[in-house]
Design a protein around this motif. Structure first.
Motif, short mmCIF file in Angstrom:
data_model
loop_
_atom_site.label_atom_id
_atom_site.label_comp_id
_atom_site.label_asym_id
_atom_site.label_seq_id
_atom_site.Cartn_x
_atom_site.Cartn_y
_atom_site.Cartn_z
N GLN A 20 -2.45 -6.09 -18.24
CA GLN A 20 -3.75 -6.09 -17.56
C GLN A 20 -4.49 -4.82 -17.98
O GLN A 20 -3.97 -3.71 -17.79
CB GLN A 20 -3.50 -6.11 -16.05
N ASP A 21 -5.66 -4.96 -18.57
CA ASP A 21 -6.44 -3.81 -19.04
C ASP A 21 -5.60 -2.88 -19.92
O ASP A 21 -5.69 -1.65 -19.81
CB ASP A 21 -6.98 -2.98 -17.86
N PHE A 35 1.51 -4.79 -15.78
CA PHE A 35 1.08 -5.03 -14.42
C PHE A 35 2.05 -5.98 -13.75
O PHE A 35 2.35 -7.05 -14.28
CB PHE A 35 -0.33 -5.63 -14.44
N VAL A 60 -4.34 8.06 -5.02
CA VAL A 60 -5.45 7.59 -4.18
C VAL A 60 -6.69 8.48 -4.33
O VAL A 60 -7.63 8.37 -3.55
CB VAL A 60 -5.05 7.52 -2.69
N GLU A 65 -8.85 -3.09 -7.64
CA GLU A 65 -9.41 -2.78 -8.96
C GLU A 65 -8.31 -2.76 -10.02
O GLU A 65 -8.50 -3.24 -11.14
CB GLU A 65 -10.15 -1.44 -8.93
N ALA A 66 -7.14 -2.21 -9.65
CA ALA A 66 -6.03 -2.15 -10.61
C ALA A 66 -5.56 -3.54 -10.99
O ALA A 66 -5.03 -3.75 -12.08
CB ALA A 66 -4.87 -1.35 -10.02
N ALA A 67 -5.76 -4.51 -10.09
CA ALA A 67 -5.33 -5.88 -10.38
C ALA A 67 -6.38 -6.63 -11.19
O ALA A 67 -6.24 -7.83 -11.44
CB ALA A 67 -5.04 -6.62 -9.08
N GLY A 68 -7.45 -5.93 -11.57
CA GLY A 68 -8.48 -6.56 -12.39
C GLY A 68 -9.46 -7.40 -11.60
O GLY A 68 -10.18 -8.22 -12.17
N LYS A 112 -3.06 1.29 0.02
CA LYS A 112 -2.96 0.93 -1.40
C LYS A 112 -1.64 0.22 -1.69
O LYS A 112 -1.63 -0.83 -2.32
CB LYS A 112 -3.08 2.19 -2.26
N GLN A 113 -0.54 0.80 -1.21
CA GLN A 113 0.78 0.20 -1.49
C GLN A 113 0.91 -1.19 -0.90
O GLN A 113 1.42 -2.10 -1.55
CB GLN A 113 1.89 1.08 -0.89
N VAL A 114 0.44 -1.36 0.33
CA VAL A 114 0.56 -2.66 0.97
C VAL A 114 -0.31 -3.68 0.24
O VAL A 114 0.11 -4.80 -0.04
CB VAL A 114 0.19 -2.58 2.46
N GLU A 136 -1.24 -3.66 -2.87
CA GLU A 136 -0.62 -3.98 -4.16
C GLU A 136 0.38 -5.13 -3.99
O GLU A 136 0.39 -6.09 -4.77
CB GLU A 136 0.13 -2.76 -4.72
N ALA A 137 1.21 -4.99 -2.95
CA ALA A 137 2.22 -6.03 -2.72
C ALA A 137 1.56 -7.35 -2.29
O ALA A 137 1.95 -8.42 -2.75
CB ALA A 137 3.21 -5.57 -1.67
N ASN A 143 5.16 3.72 -7.71
CA ASN A 143 5.20 4.29 -6.37
C ASN A 143 6.52 4.99 -6.09
O ASN A 143 6.61 5.82 -5.18
CB ASN A 143 4.98 3.18 -5.33
N GLU A 169 -8.62 0.46 -4.46
CA GLU A 169 -8.00 0.90 -5.71
C GLU A 169 -6.98 -0.13 -6.20
O GLU A 169 -6.88 -0.40 -7.40
CB GLU A 169 -7.31 2.25 -5.50
N ARG A 174 -4.70 6.08 3.33
CA ARG A 174 -5.09 5.50 2.06
C ARG A 174 -3.89 5.06 1.25
O ARG A 174 -3.87 3.97 0.68
CB ARG A 174 -5.84 6.55 1.23
N ALA A 175 -2.88 5.96 1.17
CA ALA A 175 -1.70 5.64 0.37
C ALA A 175 -1.03 4.38 0.92
O ALA A 175 -0.61 3.51 0.15
CB ALA A 175 -0.74 6.82 0.39
N ASP A 180 -10.06 4.25 5.71
CA ASP A 180 -9.14 4.86 4.76
C ASP A 180 -8.21 3.82 4.12
O ASP A 180 -8.02 3.83 2.91
CB ASP A 180 -8.31 5.95 5.44
N TYR A 191 6.69 -5.38 2.31
CA TYR A 191 5.31 -5.82 2.17
C TYR A 191 5.23 -7.21 1.54
O TYR A 191 4.41 -8.04 1.91
CB TYR A 191 4.51 -4.84 1.29
N SER A 192 6.10 -7.45 0.54
CA SER A 192 5.98 -8.69 -0.23
C SER A 192 6.44 -9.91 0.56
O SER A 192 5.80 -10.95 0.50
CB SER A 192 6.82 -8.61 -1.51
N ASP A 234 4.84 -1.64 -10.07
CA ASP A 234 4.44 -0.96 -8.83
C ASP A 234 5.60 -0.14 -8.27
O ASP A 234 5.43 0.98 -7.81
CB ASP A 234 4.03 -1.98 -7.76
#
Lengths: 352, 343
Positions: free
Chosen positions: A41-42, A46, A247, B261-264, B229-231, B233-234, A55, B258, B225-226, B251, A299-300, A51
């Protein structure tokens, strides 16, 4: 030959964290079959695994420093505070610079943060090695005061700075891989070479096993202890750069909060004893990724927020129990009994 | 970032034994200092002031834990200055014992009204009874207390978190009026915190009747924020189609942007975003089109507090529950409001 090696693997204490890691990944794949898939991706890779790598990098770094500290029979509770300070310090420098997108400014800010961390780590080392204060108390001072320092730097606000080069440290990519895991990997390799290919590792372990005896044997225990605390702070500072970069904001309150606990847990899962002495860097690496994968799994697969902590605790308890010496001897005994039963039973019968 | 109940327990268990004594004495010292400080403040103001009908108010703030709180403190101090009412201010640094000491010192100084934002919900009955016995009315701001005796305070001024969640849900209903199916993901606040529980509840109440809304994933991002973002992403990896993100504060929404955006994907276009708070960075993202709608949770309650204090001091009755004046922002409103924002 192969059988013997396999037996070695199974006898190793690392087998349980590895099994935990695999089990977590399998759980994810069952829940969402695309979990292991990685696409481009870009111009960079990805996927969920990427991740986890990105992380997980800060935890790997902090746990790396923590391993050496724990090997000397110490503990460093201040790493979370150092994470907050370093992120806040670097971002405030980048933010005040005339051009935040200048690579030189970012490198300078990162270097300044690391120098600041060396000062903080030396303070911990001084308290522990020279004044002989118990590590848990000595580092507790900075753990508490450190967040205050970070708050002073950010003036109680969340600093937000947009700077493309700074963003790379924790959120960018080199050679299609997350920059953060490459940085952590290089640090890890350096420590592995430095401590395992020279006598340094053995000296650290000897200090952890018996500081007085090592001193009498001519090991400069004081210098070694001082160095590991300083190194731990440097690792935490780099982790802090990553977390704030990921972030693009420095949050003095929440950056690196409880990361000291995650790092200690990673070290313990990796089979290093909190009593000092022998340590395992590979174990720490696996431990750190178990923790990060656990977080991502929560989370997943959609575990309800109310039971997240319980779920995490159960996994950790399971791994720790399976790893414990008592369980180990039980399991070995069970295996031996199973193997011996046909031979032993008849002899007993004849005796009675 | 990651929280492990177990490890936290481990970490806490070890030091407490040897640490508690020290910590207590430090707190004691700090509190003693605070009392001394406020007392000397009293002496000086008593000497210089002394107008017959002048009104004095004591305010005990929680601390300075966030930008929101700092704005809250500033607004209260400025509002009282403008209204020309002397304000005695104390910062409890997040500790209930400091706040109780501050309230006791206000009682001794015989201020006319005491206002405070309780650090925690419980344990206030004794000190509030002391205030009641001294005949000093109490006003709660921003946070409530958990007491069976509601005669202990005159009024509670603060945001209605349930209503905030409802506003976010109502907006979603109009925004997706033409859609047939809407997959919603939710970033919750810290598990168990009142704003997190209430904002989740309000949102669900609002979208309840509409079967096209489906909350496909909900997880805590700890208001950071962190975490957001992590959640996110998943979420993005395990859910192929997400239409709407509801974040309990700006926040977490900023962190999620982010990740998106990272996922396009384009935040605000491919995935619509609604958040609560309206802090500066959030408003900036809203003006930039990355967030679609923000429900305000305003810290600027100084003006309303002055009005309530005046009424209470004059012996007038006020409502037991007063909701802070709050609004909502669309992208255009954010562009217009941004230059004048105080926080």
């Amino acid at each position: 030959m192969i059988a013997a090696r396999l037996r070695d693997v199974f006898r190793s204490r690392l087998i349980w964290p590895v099994i935990a890691l695999v089990a977590l990944l399998v759980t994810n794949v069952i829940k969402s079959p695309g979990f292991l898939s990685i696409r481009v991706q870009d111009g960079h890779l990805f996927g969920s695994l990427i991740d986890i790598l990105r992380n997980g990098a800060p935890i790997v770094l902090v746990a790396l420093g923590m391993t050496l500290v724990i090997a000397t029979r110490g503990i460093d509770l201040s790493v979370g505070a150092v994470v907050a300070i370093s992120g806040a310090f670097a971002l405030s420098i980048v933010g005040d610079a005339p051009d935040p997108n200048d690579l030189g400014v970012v490198l300078g800010a990162a270097a300044a943060s690391i120098v600041f961390a060396i000062v903080l780590g030396s303070w911990n080392g001084l308290l522990v090695s020279v004044f002989g204060i118990q590590p848990i108390i000595a580092t507790l001072i900075l753990m508490t005061a450190g967040r205050g320092i970070a708050m002073l730097i950010t003036e109680g606000q969340i600093l937000t700075v947009s700077s493309a080069p700074y963003k790379v440290i924790g959120g960018g990519y080199w050679f299609a891989l997350p920059a953060s895991i490459i940085i952590a990997g290089v640090m890890f390799a350096l420590v592995a070479i430095l401590t395992r290919k020279t006598a340094l590792g053995m000296l650290i372990e000897s200090v952890g096993i018996n500081p007085e005896a090592s001193r009498l044997a001519g090991v400069s225990a004081r210098v070694i202890v001082w160095t590991v605390y300083t190194f731990s702070a440097v690792c935490a500072a780099i982790a802090g750069l990553m977390i704030s970069s990921n972030v693009t904001a420095a949050d003095a309150n929440s950056a690196g909060l409880w990361i000291e606990m995650d790092a200690i847990l990673a070290v313990v899962l990796g089979g290093t004893s909190l009593a000092g002495g022998r340590y395992s860097l590979t174990g720490t690496l696996i431990g750190a990724f178990v923790i990060q994968t656990l977080t991502t799994t929560v989370y997943s697969i959609g575990i309800a927020p109310e039971i997240t902590l319980v779920f995490k605790a159960l996994v950790v308890i399971a791994v720790c129990l399976l790893q414990s010496p008592v369980m180990n001897t039980r399991i070995t005994k069970m295996r031996m009994r199973r193997r011996r039963t046909p031979a032993v039973a008849p002899t007993r019968a004849t005796v009675s | 970032m990651n929280r492990f109940a177990l490890t936290r327990g481990l970490g806490a268990a070890a030091p407490t034994g040897s640490r508690r004594g020290r910590v207590r004495s430090v707190i004691g010292l700090a509190a003693a200092g605070a009392v001394l400080f406020t007392m000397s403040g009293c002496a000086s103001s008593g000497g210089s002031g002394g107008g017959a009908d002048s009104l004095t108010v004591g305010f005990a703030q929680v601390g300075a834990e966030s930008a929101w709180r700092t704005a809250n403190t500033k607004d209260i101090q400025e509002s009282f200055k403008t209204a020309d009412i002397p304000l005695k201010f104390s910062d409890a640094q997040g500790k209930q014992e400091n706040q109780i000491k501050a309230i006791r010192s206000y009682i001794q100084q015989k201020v006319d009204v005491i206002a405070f934002s309780p650090v925690v919900e419980s344990g206030w009955d004794t000190v509030l009874n002391e205030a009641k016995d001294a005949d000093i009315p109490v006003v709660l701001t921003d946070r409530s207390v958990d007491s069976s005796d509601d005669s202990l305070y005159k009024s509670f001024l603060g945001s209605d978190f349930v209503a905030e969640g409802e506003k976010a849900g109502e907006w979603a209903k109009t925004e997706f009026a033409d859609a047939t199916a809407v997959n919603v993901v939710e970033l919750q606040g810290t598990t168990g915190a009142a704003p997190a529980n209430d904002r989740a509840k309000g949102f669900r109440t609002a979208i309840e009747g509409d079967s096209k809304f489906k909350i496909i994933a909900s997880q805590t991002g700890d208001f950071t924020r962190a975490g957001g973002k992590q959640v996110m992403e998943a979420f993005l990896k395990s859910n192929p189609k997400i239409d709407l993100l509801y974040a309990h504060n700006d926040d977490m929404g900023l962190g999620a942007i982010e990740a998106i955006e990272a996922a396009g994907l384009k935040p605000g276009v491919d995935i619509k975003i609604v958040t609560v708070d309206a802090v500066h960075d959030g408003m900036q993202a809203l003006a930039d089109g990355k967030i679609n709608f923000i429900v305000e949770c305003s810290p600027l309650l100084g003006g309303q507090l002055v009005d309530i204090v005046k009424k209470v001091a004059a012996g007038e009755t006020v409502d037991k529950r007063i909701v802070t004046e709050e609004t909502t922002f669309t992208q255009d409103q954010a562009k217009a409001a941004l230059p004048d924002r105080k926080y």
